[in-house]
Write a protein that holds these residues in place. Structure first.
Motif, mmCIF file in Angstrom:
data_model
loop_
_atom_site.group_PDB
_atom_site.id
_atom_site.type_symbol
_atom_site.label_atom_id
_atom_site.label_comp_id
_atom_site.label_asym_id
_atom_site.label_seq_id
_atom_site.Cartn_x
_atom_site.Cartn_y
_atom_site.Cartn_z
ATOM 1 N N HIS A 8 -26.176 8.659 -12.372
ATOM 2 C CA HIS A 8 -27.017 9.077 -11.255
ATOM 3 C C HIS A 8 -27.442 10.516 -11.484
ATOM 4 C CE1 HIS A 8 -28.742 8.518 -7.319
ATOM 5 N NE2 HIS A 8 -28.100 7.369 -7.169
ATOM 6 N N GLU A 261 -23.867 0.782 -11.340
ATOM 7 C CA GLU A 261 -24.398 0.733 -9.979
ATOM 8 C C GLU A 261 -25.107 -0.595 -9.733
ATOM 9 O OE1 GLU A 261 -27.329 3.371 -7.048
ATOM 10 O OE2 GLU A 261 -27.076 3.905 -9.157
ATOM 11 N N ILE A 279 -21.289 1.921 -6.418
ATOM 12 C CA ILE A 279 -21.211 2.658 -7.679
ATOM 13 C C ILE A 279 -19.743 2.747 -8.058
ATOM 14 C CG2 ILE A 279 -21.677 4.838 -8.845
ATOM 15 C CD1 ILE A 279 -23.924 5.342 -6.912
#
Length: 415
Positions: A8, A261, A279
Motif C-alpha cells: 500500500h 489485500e 490486508i
C-alpha cells in the motif's frame, strides 16, 4: 526495494531533519520495508527494512500533530505526518506487517543452490496439495451428511406410506393393525458407506490468519482475523468477536488488489451491499485456498503482481512432466551419468566436481515426492468416492421426489 511488491502507499509529509523542513511525498509499504519518495523529484529520501524498526508510535508535539514516528535500531527517528486517509489507518497497517515480521521465524541465510531451490518449490507444492486435500476432505464429510439426511428422509417416507395405507384401508379390513408390526424394509442403499472418522461438520476451519479489517470505504480499520471455513468465511475482531459471516453461496465477488489485500462483497437489492476489505501479511497463505473454493468469483485486479500458474496442459500431463523432470534431475545429479549424444559431452569431466543436487537434497526430494505421490493418490481416491456419492445422492433425490409426489396424490384422494 523496486522488486518487492508494494502492499500500500499513502500521501504524506516527511520531516527532513538536516534541512529542518517538511517534504510532501508518498509513503510506500512492502512486506519487509518502508520507503518515502518526494513528489517533486521522485527521489527516495528514506528507505529501511522493517526488521530494523524497534518502535512505531503515534505522536504529537507543538510543532506537528497527528504524526507517526518510526524508530530504528541505530536510534534514527523518522516523522511522518499529513497521512491520508487517516493516521489510524496507516498506523494499523504498518504495525500489522511489522508485528508479523517479528513473529515470523528468523531466516537463516543459506546459499541458494539448485537443490535448495527445487526442494523449496516441492515443499511449497506439498503444502498447497495438503490444504487442497483438507478442503476436499471436509467436502466429502458434507456429502456424507447429505446422504445420511436422505436416508432419514427415506425412513420417514416409509412411515408416511404405512400411515396412508392404514387410512386408505376400510374399517372392516382385518390386517390394517398388522401394518405397524411389520419390520421396516431394508432397502439397498446405492450411496457410499458413511463409516469413518467423526465429521467436523460445516464449521471445519481450513485456515485462520490475522488481518487489518475495514468495512465499506476503509476510512476506519481495526485489527482482526480472517477465518476460512468449508462453508464460508468469518471475520472476527481482535477480541475474537464475530463481525460478519459470509456463507459460501452468499459471496458475490472476491477482488484481489495485491497478494496482501482482498475485498469481499455480498450484493443486495434495495439495501446497501456488505463489503469488507482485508490486508494481511499472511494473505498469500489464504489465496490458494480461496482460489479453490471461489474460483468463479475471484477477480485479480493486478494480475501482473500475482504468480500465474500454467494452464495450457492438462493436470495429468503436468503431473507426468514434473515427475519425469524431477526423477531425471535427481538421477543425473546423484549418479552424474553423462549423455553421450550431447555435443557438450567433452565438457562433462570439467563439471563433474560440483553436482547440481547434493546427496542430502536428493534424499529430501525423494521424501517430498513420495509424500506428494501419496497425497495425489489419496486425493484421486477421495474424488472417485465423492463422484460415487454424488451419483447416489442424485438417485436418492429422484427416488424421494417420486415418493413424495405419490404420497401427495394419495393424501389428496383422502380429503
Amino acid at each position: 526495494m523496486s522488486r518487492e511488491i508494494c502492499v500500500h502507499s499513502w500521501p504524506c509529509s516527511y520531516y527532513l531533519e538536516p534541512e529542518k523542513r517538511w517534504v510532501s511525498g508518498k509513503l510506500s509499504l512492502t512486506s519487509r520495508s518502508l520507503r518515502f519518495a518526494a513528489d517533486k523529484t521522485g527521489e527516495a529520501l528514506v528507505s529501511f527494512p522493517l526488521s530494523s524498526v524497534i518502535e512505531i508510535k503515534k505522536e504529537a508535539s507543538h510543532f506537528v500533530f497527528s504524526s507517526i514516528t518510526v524508530l530504528e535500531k541505530d536510534h534514527v527517528k523518522h516523522w511522518f505526518s499529513s497521512l491520508q486517509p487517516s493516521r489510524n489507518v496507516v498506523f494499523s497497517i504498518i504495525e500489522h506487517f511489522w508485528r508479523e515480521l517479528l513473529l515470523s521465524p528468523a531466516e537463516v541465510p543459506v546459499p541458494a543452490t539448485k537443490g535448495k531451490q527445487l526442494t523449496g518449490l516441492m515443499a511449497c507444492s506439498q503444502k498447497r496439495l495438503e490444504e487442497t486435500a483438507r478442503v476436499l476432505h471436509h467436502q466429502g464429510e458434507q456429502l456424507d451428511s447429505i446422504t445420511r439426511g436422505l436416508e432419514k428422509m427415506d425412513s420417514d417416507l416409509d412411515v408416511a406410506d404405512r400411515l396412508l395405507t392404514e387410512l386408505e384401508s376400510p374399517s372392516w379390513w382385518p390386517f390394517s393393525s398388522k401394518l405397524w408390526k411389520m419390520p421396516a424394509e431394508s432397502k439397498p442403499k446405492k450411496g457410499t458407506a458413511t463409516a469413518g472418522p467423526t465429521a467436523l461438520g460445516k464449521e471445519g476451519v481450513v485456515v485462520r490468519i490475522p488481518a487489518v479489517v475495514s468495512q465499506g470505504t476503509g476510512c476506519h480499520v481495526k485489527a482482526g482475523s480472517l477465518t476460512l471455513l468449508v462453508s464460508g468465511l468469518e471475520i472476527h475482531d481482535s477480541s475474537s468477536l464475530l463481525m460478519h459471516r459470509f456463507e459460501r453461496e452468499d459471496i458475490d465477488d472476491i477482488k484481489v488488489h495485491t497478494p496482501y489485500e482482498i475485498s469481499i462483497r455480498q450484493r443486495f437489492i434495495g439495501k446497501p451491499d456488505i463489503a469488507y476489505r482485508l490486508i494481511s501479511a499472511r494473505m498469500p497463505e489464504a489465496l490458494p485456498i480461496l482460489e479453490v473454493q471461489f474460483s468463479q468469483k475471484m477477480e485479480l485486479l493486478e494480475s501482473a503482481l500475482m504468480p500465474k500458474s500454467p494452464r495450457m496442459s492438462s493436470p495429468a500431463e503436468k503431473s507426468f512432466t514434473v515427475w519425469q523432470a524431477a526423477s531425471g534431475l535427481m538421477d543425473r545429479a546423484v549418479h552424474r551419468e553423462p549423455c553421450l549424444a550431447s555435443p557438450e559431452a567433452q565438457l562433462l569431466p570439467l563439471q563433474m566436481s560440483e553436482p547440481l543436487v547434493s546427496e542430502g537434497d536428493a534424499q529430501e526430494l525423494r521424501q517430498i515426492l513420495r509424500k506428494l505421490k501419496s497425497l495425489a493418490l489419496d486425493t484421486e481416491t477421495e474424488l472417485e468416492r465423492q463422484d460415487e456419492a454424488l451419483d447416489g445422492i442424485t438417485a436418492a433425490v429422484d427416488r424421494t421426489t417420486l415418493t413424495i409426489d405419490k404420497h401427495t396424490r394419495r393424501a389428496k384422494k383422502l380429503t
